[in-house]
Design an enzyme around this catalytic site. Structure first.
Site, PDB file in Angstrom:
ATOM      1  N   GLY A   1     -12.902   1.027   5.793  1.00 48.23           N
ATOM      2  CA  GLY A   1     -12.347   0.700   4.495  1.00 48.23           C
ATOM      3  C   GLY A   1     -11.125  -0.182   4.648  1.00 48.23           C
ATOM      4  N   GLY A   2     -10.758  -0.878   3.581  1.00 47.98           N
ATOM      5  CA  GLY A   2      -9.524  -1.647   3.589  1.00 47.98           C
ATOM      6  C   GLY A   2      -9.721  -3.136   3.748  1.00 47.98           C
TER       7      GLY A   2
ATOM      8  N   GLY B   1      -9.655   5.120  11.565  1.00 46.87           N
ATOM      9  CA  GLY B   1      -8.514   6.025  11.441  1.00 46.87           C
ATOM     10  C   GLY B   1      -7.221   5.337  11.082  1.00 46.87           C
ATOM     11  N   PHE B   2      -6.196   5.453  11.953  1.00 43.66           N
ATOM     12  CA  PHE B   2      -4.875   4.910  11.620  1.00 43.66           C
ATOM     13  C   PHE B   2      -4.341   4.052  12.762  1.00 43.66           C
ATOM     14  CE2 PHE B   2      -4.131   9.035  13.669  1.00 43.66           C
ATOM     15  CZ  PHE B   2      -3.167   8.728  14.616  1.00 43.66           C
ATOM     16  N   ALA B   3      -3.424   3.160  12.409  1.00 46.81           N
ATOM     17  CA  ALA B   3      -2.771   2.294  13.402  1.00 46.81           C
ATOM     18  C   ALA B   3      -1.270   2.337  13.127  1.00 46.81           C
ATOM     19  CB  ALA B   3      -3.298   0.868  13.298  1.00 46.81           C
TER      20      ALA B   3
ATOM     21  N   CYS C   1      -3.261  -6.257   5.137  1.00 47.51           N
ATOM     22  CA  CYS C   1      -3.846  -5.351   4.133  1.00 47.51           C
ATOM     23  C   CYS C   1      -3.773  -5.926   2.728  1.00 47.51           C
ATOM     24  CB  CYS C   1      -3.180  -3.973   4.194  1.00 47.51           C
ATOM     25  SG  CYS C   1      -3.268  -3.211   5.825  1.00 47.51           S
TER      26      CYS C   1
ATOM     27  N   ALA D   1      -1.031   1.575   9.134  1.00 48.10           N
ATOM     28  CA  ALA D   1      -2.216   1.238   8.348  1.00 48.10           C
ATOM     29  C   ALA D   1      -3.269   2.322   8.529  1.00 48.10           C
ATOM     30  CB  ALA D   1      -2.772  -0.112   8.778  1.00 48.10           C
ATOM     31  N   ILE D   2      -4.017   2.595   7.464  1.00 48.33           N
ATOM     32  CA  ILE D   2      -5.079   3.599   7.520  1.00 48.33           C
ATOM     33  C   ILE D   2      -6.349   3.007   6.920  1.00 48.33           C
ATOM     34  CG2 ILE D   2      -5.875   5.839   6.651  1.00 48.33           C
ATOM     35  CD1 ILE D   2      -3.015   6.811   6.784  1.00 48.33           C
ATOM     36  N   GLY D   3      -7.448   3.132   7.644  1.00 47.13           N
ATOM     37  CA  GLY D   3      -8.750   2.701   7.156  1.00 47.13           C
ATOM     38  C   GLY D   3      -9.817   3.534   7.839  1.00 47.13           C
TER      39      GLY D   3
END
Length: 230
Positions: free
Chosen positions: A89-90, A167-169, A185, A154-156
């Site tokens: 997502g994202g 997941g997340f970065a 984003c 960031a989360i996707g």
């Protein structure tokens, strides 16, 4: 601490934490997909993966995300940054050295609520930042973790057969200049920051990963899991 009566979105009493070291994004993507299948078949348990990627811009599934790539192909080549399409997502984001990327491969079969999972993933990062002395939070209408208008994580995510991946970065000490090659984003009313920049001091990547694992367990645990196949 979470309410002890709260039903966790992922019960992780047997969570395994693994560190892949530095990886190419496309290679890590294929490894995640293989682990999703293994988790679905009950061959592995819930797993939290840590990695650092070689420099790459990844584009998610959001409509028109491509338009947020600013640099030309020649500029990407000069900077040594790959461009990869993803099914997370994202919008568009950057991954690179100095960034802790977390990929939970976990089953949501017992509680099929992706929204709750996302909130708990955010909570994991928020608590980790608090531990390191940074007061972060969510931003209305935006994804990820913020310090006012400065995005630090960031989360996707994606889900297949109710098994999570992506997941997340979290920006620990990446080259922030690389974010200028994109509109990160799709954000036009904010900036990107890092732990190192906000704390004005070096930050130990291993210490951050260790704390993220602690907080992940504390946020998601509380109730024992069922070991049945997903």
């Amino acid at each position: 601490m979470p309410d002890s009566q709260k039903e966790p979105s992922v019960p992780t009493s047997k969570l395994e934490v693994v560190d892949w070291g530095r990886t190419r994004y496309s290679d890590a993507f294929e490894r995640q997909k293989a682990m999703v299948l293994q988790r679905r078949e009950g061959q592995i348990g819930d797993t939290l993966i840590f990695t650092e990627h070689h420099p790459v811009y990844t584009v998610g599934l959001r409509k028109d995300a491509d338009r947020h790539l600013v640099w030309s192909e020649a500029a990407l080549k000069a900077a040594g940054i790959e461009f990869v399409r993803s099914n997370r997502g994202g919008d568009i984001t950057y991954h690179g050295p100095g960034q802790v990327v977390g990929y939970p491969i976990v089953s949501l079969q017992h509680k099929r609520d992706l929204h709750a999972y996302l909130r708990d993933l955010e909570e994991t990062v928020i608590r980790t930042m608090t531990y390191f002395g940074l007061e972060t939070g969510r931003r209305e209408g935006k994804t990820g973790i913020w310090l006012e208008d400065r995005k630090i994580c960031a989360i996707g995510v994606a889900v297949r057969s109710w098994i999570t991946y992506h997941g997340f970065a979290l920006n620990v000490c990446p080259n922030l200049q690389h974010f200028s090659g994109i509109v990160p984003c799709g954000i036009t009313d904010g900036t990107v920051t890092s732990m190192e920049k906000e704390l004005a001091a070096p930050v130990d990547m291993e210490a951050v990963k260790a704390r993220l694992a602690v907080e992940f367990r504390q946020v998601f645990l509380e109730v024992g899991r069922s070991d049945g196949k997903s």
